[in-house]
Structures are given as C-alpha cells and as structure tokens.
Design a protein around this motif. Structure first.
Motif, PDB file in Angstrom:
ATOM      1  N   UNK B  40       0.828  -1.222   0.000  1.00 54.51           N
ATOM      2  CA  UNK B  40       0.000   0.000   0.000  1.00 54.51           C
ATOM      3  C   UNK B  40       0.857   1.265   0.000  1.00 54.51           C
ATOM      4  N   UNK B  41       0.445   2.220  -0.803  1.00 54.58           N
ATOM      5  CA  UNK B  41       1.094   3.539  -0.890  1.00 54.58           C
ATOM      6  C   UNK B  41       2.529   3.457  -1.424  1.00 54.58           C
ATOM      7  N   UNK B  42       2.863   2.380  -2.112  1.00 53.25           N
ATOM      8  CA  UNK B  42       4.175   2.269  -2.739  1.00 53.25           C
ATOM      9  C   UNK B  42       4.032   1.861  -4.195  1.00 53.25           C
ATOM     10  N   UNK B  43       5.077   2.107  -4.970  1.00 55.90           N
ATOM     11  CA  UNK B  43       5.101   1.624  -6.337  1.00 55.90           C
ATOM     12  C   UNK B  43       5.399   0.134  -6.377  1.00 55.90           C
ATOM     13  N   UNK B  44       5.016  -0.547  -7.447  1.00 63.38           N
ATOM     14  CA  UNK B  44       5.322  -1.977  -7.566  1.00 63.38           C
ATOM     15  C   UNK B  44       6.829  -2.224  -7.548  1.00 63.38           C
ATOM     16  N   UNK B  45       7.191  -3.398  -7.059  1.00 69.33           N
ATOM     17  CA  UNK B  45       8.597  -3.777  -6.976  1.00 69.33           C
ATOM     18  C   UNK B  45       8.800  -5.074  -7.752  1.00 69.33           C
ATOM     19  N   UNK B  46       9.801  -5.102  -8.608  1.00 69.38           N
ATOM     20  CA  UNK B  46      10.132  -6.283  -9.405  1.00 69.38           C
ATOM     21  C   UNK B  46      10.495  -7.443  -8.483  1.00 69.38           C
ATOM     22  N   UNK B  47       9.874  -8.611  -8.724  1.00 73.88           N
ATOM     23  CA  UNK B  47      10.208  -9.802  -7.937  1.00 73.88           C
ATOM     24  C   UNK B  47      11.048 -10.764  -8.754  1.00 73.88           C
ATOM     25  N   UNK B  48      10.515 -11.187  -9.909  1.00 69.48           N
ATOM     26  CA  UNK B  48      11.166 -12.244 -10.658  1.00 69.48           C
ATOM     27  C   UNK B  48      10.684 -12.212 -12.103  1.00 69.48           C
ATOM     28  N   UNK B  49      11.506 -12.697 -12.988  1.00 69.05           N
ATOM     29  CA  UNK B  49      11.159 -12.757 -14.412  1.00 69.05           C
ATOM     30  C   UNK B  49      11.679 -14.050 -15.011  1.00 69.05           C
ATOM     31  N   UNK B  50      10.911 -14.587 -15.962  1.00 66.90           N
ATOM     32  CA  UNK B  50      11.363 -15.807 -16.615  1.00 66.90           C
ATOM     33  C   UNK B  50      10.803 -15.930 -18.012  1.00 66.90           C
ATOM     34  N   UNK B  51      11.400 -16.848 -18.769  1.00 64.67           N
ATOM     35  CA  UNK B  51      10.914 -17.124 -20.119  1.00 64.67           C
ATOM     36  C   UNK B  51      10.354 -18.545 -20.218  1.00 64.67           C
ATOM     37  N   UNK B  52      11.073 -19.493 -19.659  1.00 58.17           N
ATOM     38  CA  UNK B  52      10.582 -20.868 -19.657  1.00 58.17           C
ATOM     39  C   UNK B  52      11.202 -21.627 -18.493  1.00 58.17           C
ATOM     40  N   UNK B  53      10.673 -22.771 -18.216  1.00 62.54           N
ATOM     41  CA  UNK B  53      11.078 -23.704 -17.147  1.00 62.54           C
ATOM     42  C   UNK B  53      11.010 -23.043 -15.783  1.00 62.54           C
ATOM     43  N   UNK B  54      12.116 -23.048 -15.043  1.00 59.48           N
ATOM     44  CA  UNK B  54      12.081 -22.567 -13.671  1.00 59.48           C
ATOM     45  C   UNK B  54      13.157 -21.521 -13.436  1.00 59.48           C
ATOM     46  N   UNK B  55      12.764 -20.480 -12.707  1.00 57.63           N
ATOM     47  CA  UNK B  55      13.708 -19.450 -12.306  1.00 57.63           C
ATOM     48  C   UNK B  55      13.590 -19.285 -10.797  1.00 57.63           C
ATOM     49  N   UNK B  56      14.721 -19.154 -10.135  1.00 57.16           N
ATOM     50  CA  UNK B  56      14.698 -18.967  -8.680  1.00 57.16           C
ATOM     51  C   UNK B  56      15.646 -17.847  -8.304  1.00 57.16           C
ATOM     52  N   UNK B  57      15.192 -17.006  -7.376  1.00 56.46           N
ATOM     53  CA  UNK B  57      16.088 -16.012  -6.790  1.00 56.46           C
ATOM     54  C   UNK B  57      15.916 -16.035  -5.278  1.00 56.46           C
ATOM     55  N   UNK B  58      16.437 -15.054  -4.603  1.00 56.51           N
ATOM     56  CA  UNK B  58      16.430 -15.076  -3.141  1.00 56.51           C
ATOM     57  C   UNK B  58      15.035 -14.830  -2.566  1.00 56.51           C
ATOM     58  N   UNK B  59      14.119 -14.388  -3.404  1.00 55.27           N
ATOM     59  CA  UNK B  59      12.788 -14.038  -2.923  1.00 55.27           C
ATOM     60  C   UNK B  59      11.733 -15.084  -3.292  1.00 55.27           C
ATOM     61  N   UNK B  60      11.800 -15.606  -4.506  1.00 57.98           N
ATOM     62  CA  UNK B  60      10.723 -16.452  -5.017  1.00 57.98           C
ATOM     63  C   UNK B  60      11.236 -17.394  -6.088  1.00 57.98           C
TER      64      UNK B  60
END
Lengths: 113, 113
Positions: B40-60
C-alpha cells in the motif's frame, strides 16, 4: 541510490487547473513510463518513452501530455485537470524495456476537486 | 498485448508456501513473464522474471510449463510482511511494442499469523 524520484508526492488541484508531474531517474535507464492507479485497481499505462527523444501513447493517454526532457527526466502534464484524473501516478524506468524489469517511483497522489 | 488472469485474492498463514498461478493463453513467442509486488502507498517492486522452465532467486521461484500458457509464482515460508498485491505481467518482446506492459488487477495476498 535514489532510483526513481517523483515530485510532488501529494497535490490537490481545482478542475481546470494545470500542473506537471516530475520524474527523474539516476540509473542511466533508456526507457521511462507513466502509469496511473485508481483505488483497488491495477496500473494503466498513460505514456512511455522507449528512449530519449521518443514518446508514445499507452492505454489511457487522453487528457495528458509528456516530455522526455533528457535521458534522466520524463514529465507528465495535465493541461486542464478533471475529477476523473484523481489517481495515484507512478513513474517507472527500465534499462531497455520491459524485458529488463521496471523500477518504480513512490508515486504522486493527485486529487482534483 | 497478452492478457493475464490471476485470482483476485488469496489467504495464507505465516510459514506456509504460497503459489499464485497466472494464465496467459495468448502469450507471444518473444514475451517474458514478470511478477511484481506492491505494498500500500508504494510503487510496484520487481520480484522475478522468466521465459521458460524454472527461475529462482532469493525471494521467489517462478515455474513456467513447456506451453508457457500459465506460470506460477511460489513464495516459500511467507511472513506477515509478504501481505501485498502481486501482479503477473506478460510482454516485453523485442521491438518498440515490447516496451509496453499491462498490469491487470493483481492478486491480493493476505498472510495471517
């Protein structure tokens, strides 16, 4: 790092008044965007600038104009504010487009009475 | 622009894994799938991006099946601070059109103690 800075944070306008929302980024990003978000809704794209010197309409451009002043700055102007433009406005930037993720500012909350 | 469909809201409890699925049946060959988080009251924040299969980072993690017509954002062991709106976006293919992304209504995740 400041990221994306928007000014002002809050503004109240009377119907028919004009104003310019300012946005600046310090990440050397090529692309910049203006979105609006109405209560309980997702974000809708108003205008974007893929690179310095270019601007294009988004989903809801009517009633707005933009200027890509230089690589850092992208302003949004309301020439004659209307109550329907009451919203939260977010500026975002990206290195080279959507594939590279957006960085958003903290928003400008605009009320038109 | 590819349209996305995701649940309006989800509830979970602290410590649980949360999976949010997004449908994007008309995804184009060049489109990427990107997830954002908004408090709330903030701009969106990038979490994760992918093209195919599986992508993992420290958040999701992001799971994308072979046909790419859907994707699942996985948040491991959520906490109260993960209460937010999560947006699934599809787009960003090469070229000017790739610079536009459309945010849908998002999924409102409520994490309970």
């Amino acid at each position: 790092n400041a990221g994306v800075t928007q000014t002002p944070k809050f503004q109240v306008l009377k119907t028919g008044q004009s104003m310019t929302l300012q946005c600046a980024q310090d990440m050397n990003h090529n692309s910049m965007y203006w979105y609006r978000q109405d209560p309980g809704m997702g974000l809708r794209l108003i205008y974007y600038s893929a690179s310095e010197g270019t601007t294009d309409k988004g989903e809801v451009p009517n009633g707005y104009n933009v200027s890509r002043l230089n690589k850092r700055e992208f302003s949004l102007r309301l020439e004659s504010a209307a109550p329907s433009q009451t919203s939260v406005y977010f500026c975002a930037s990206s290195e080279r487009g959507a594939n590279y993720g957006y960085t958003f500012g903290s928003g400008t909350r605009l009320t038109v009475v | 622009l590819a349209k996305t469909t995701q649940p309006i809201s989800m509830d979970s409890y602290e410590g649980q894994e949360v999976n949010i699925t997004c449908s994007h049946n008309n995804i184009a060959t060049n489109d990427y799938i990107t997830w954002y988080q908004q408090f709330p009251s903030q701009g969106p924040r990038f979490i994760i991006q992918g093209y195919k299969t599986k992508v993992t980072n420290e958040v999701a993690s992001l799971f994308i099946p072979a046909d790419r017509k859907s994707s699942t954002l996985s948040l491991p062991r959520v906490s109260l601070s993960d209460t937010a709106v999560y947006y699934c976006l599809v787009g960003g293919g090469r070229g000017n059109a790739g610079n536009m992304l459309t945010f849908g209504g998002g999924t409102r995740l409520m994490v309970k103690p």
